[in-house]
Write an enzyme that holds these catalytic residues in place. Structure first.
Site, PDB file in Angstrom:
ATOM      1  N   THR A 129     -81.759 -21.588 -31.749  1.00  0.00           N
ATOM      2  CA  THR A 129     -82.461 -22.080 -32.935  1.00  0.00           C
ATOM      3  C   THR A 129     -83.270 -20.954 -33.569  1.00  0.00           C
ATOM      4  OG1 THR A 129     -84.331 -22.885 -31.604  1.00  0.00           O
ATOM      5  CG2 THR A 129     -82.565 -24.454 -32.078  1.00  0.00           C
ATOM      6  N   CYS A 137     -81.806 -27.383 -29.162  1.00  0.00           N
ATOM      7  CA  CYS A 137     -81.931 -26.126 -28.420  1.00  0.00           C
ATOM      8  C   CYS A 137     -80.574 -25.440 -28.427  1.00  0.00           C
ATOM      9  CB  CYS A 137     -82.410 -26.374 -26.991  1.00  0.00           C
ATOM     10  SG  CYS A 137     -82.587 -24.859 -26.016  1.00  0.00           S
TER      11      CYS A 137
END
EC number: 5.1.1.8
Length: 332
Positions: free
Chosen positions: A254, A89
């Protein structure tokens, strides 16, 4: 029995990041990829208790700090959110790094840089410290790549859509304006959620991407709806969808990495190029393609993401087994 968790809450460019600094479940001294599997199998109630209502909400995300088994890493992290336990993340890493330094949780071996073991691999984070506060962070993310081009699916409410599948730490459906979708203007948050759910369901029938280096990372669980920038401070704008009904308030770490990998794969960005990605609330991540990479023989990129986070409070959370809602709930 009552369990307690010491958490430090923060946000990365608007998206919440709850860092679990104490009380996380004990896991074996194995790689984070293996720990992720063990956590999902045996301890997923912790994620649900800390991310779901009444202690969390529909877009809550966080990270649990662990020691690393790698000698080249300062520490390790598991990333949790409403949708599950993630391989990686970006917004979470930026928030985690800010909390770790400002709160004195980690003493880096190299001042100005943190190396973190994640389930997706090692990531490095450079940070700028001023008067004891982290002003800015640059995350050097895992190798990212364009997996599939022009995957055609029929989405109820829109019709036929052509999407690309790209990896930036998670697999993303990347949607650009086209005949049956004119862009983000005029789309409500409810529209984004509903159409993303339908798109993901349609993709699951025709596309099941698997990471070539780790078969445990598979499937399209995220989407990024891309459009022209809304301000002169950005090069593009995107709405990142994940979970059952979550829209990232940040530009998505991401997601920005996957977007750059997609643009690189299509020849629209090159090595050394930057891409400033704007969120729905106007915050910006500055992405940059640091170099080329091969991911299982597939040409890809080494992306970095520049952003910021702010610590917003300390939080001791109790999970009491006498509580019928101890492990949280969601309203779908």
């Amino acid at each position: 029995m009552r369990r307690s968790f010491f958490c430090i809450d923060s946000h990365t460019c608007g998206n919440p990041v709850r860092v679990v600094a104490g009380g996380g479940p004990l896991l074996p001294h194995v790689s984070m990829a293996e720990r992720r599997e063990i956590f999902v199998r045996d301890h997923d109630w912790v994620r649900k208790a800390l991310m779901f209502e009444p202690r969390g909400h529909d877009i809550m995300s966080g990270a649990i700090i662990y020691p690393s088994v790698r000698e080249d890493c300062d520490f390790a992290a598991l990333f949790i959110e409403v949708s599950g336990c993630l391989p990686m993340c970006g917004a979470g890493t930026i928030g985690l790094a800010t909390v770790a330094i400002e709160e004195g949780l980690i003493t880096p071996r190299v001042p100005g840089r943190l190396s973190i073991e994640t389930p997706a691999g090692k990531v490095d984070v450079d940070y700028q410290l001023k008067d004891g506060f982290v002003e800015a962070v640059r995350l050097f993310n895992v190798a990212s790549y364009l997996h599939s081009r022009d995957v055609v699916v029929d989405v109820s409410g829109l019709g036929s859509l052509s999407v690309d599948i790209a990896y930036g730490g998670n697999f993303y459906a990347v949607i650009e304006p086209q005949e049956n979708w004119s862009g983000l203007d005029g789309m409500s948050a409810s529209d984004i959620v509903t159409l993303s759910q339908r798109l993901r369901d349609a993709l699951s029938v025709v596309c099941d991407p698997v990471h070539p280096d780790d078969e445990r990372i598979r499937g399209v669980h995220h989407a990024i709806w891309c459009d022209a920038a809304g301000s002169e401070n950005a090069d593009g704008r995107g709405a990142v969808f994940y979970g059952d009904k979550a829209i990232d308030r940040s530009p998505g770490g991401t997601g920005t990495s996957a977007r750059m990998a997609q643009l690189y794969g299509r020849g629209r960005l090159g090595i050394g190029d930057s891409f400033r990605n704007e969120s729905l609330i106007g915050t910006v991540f500055e992405g940059r393609i640091e170099g080329a990479a091969l991911v299982g023989g597939i040409p890809g990129i080494l992306p970095s993401i520049g952003g910021w986070a702010r610590v917003i409070g300390h939080n001791t959370i109790f999970v009491d087994e006498r509580d019928p809602l101890a492990h949280g709930f969601q309203i779908r």
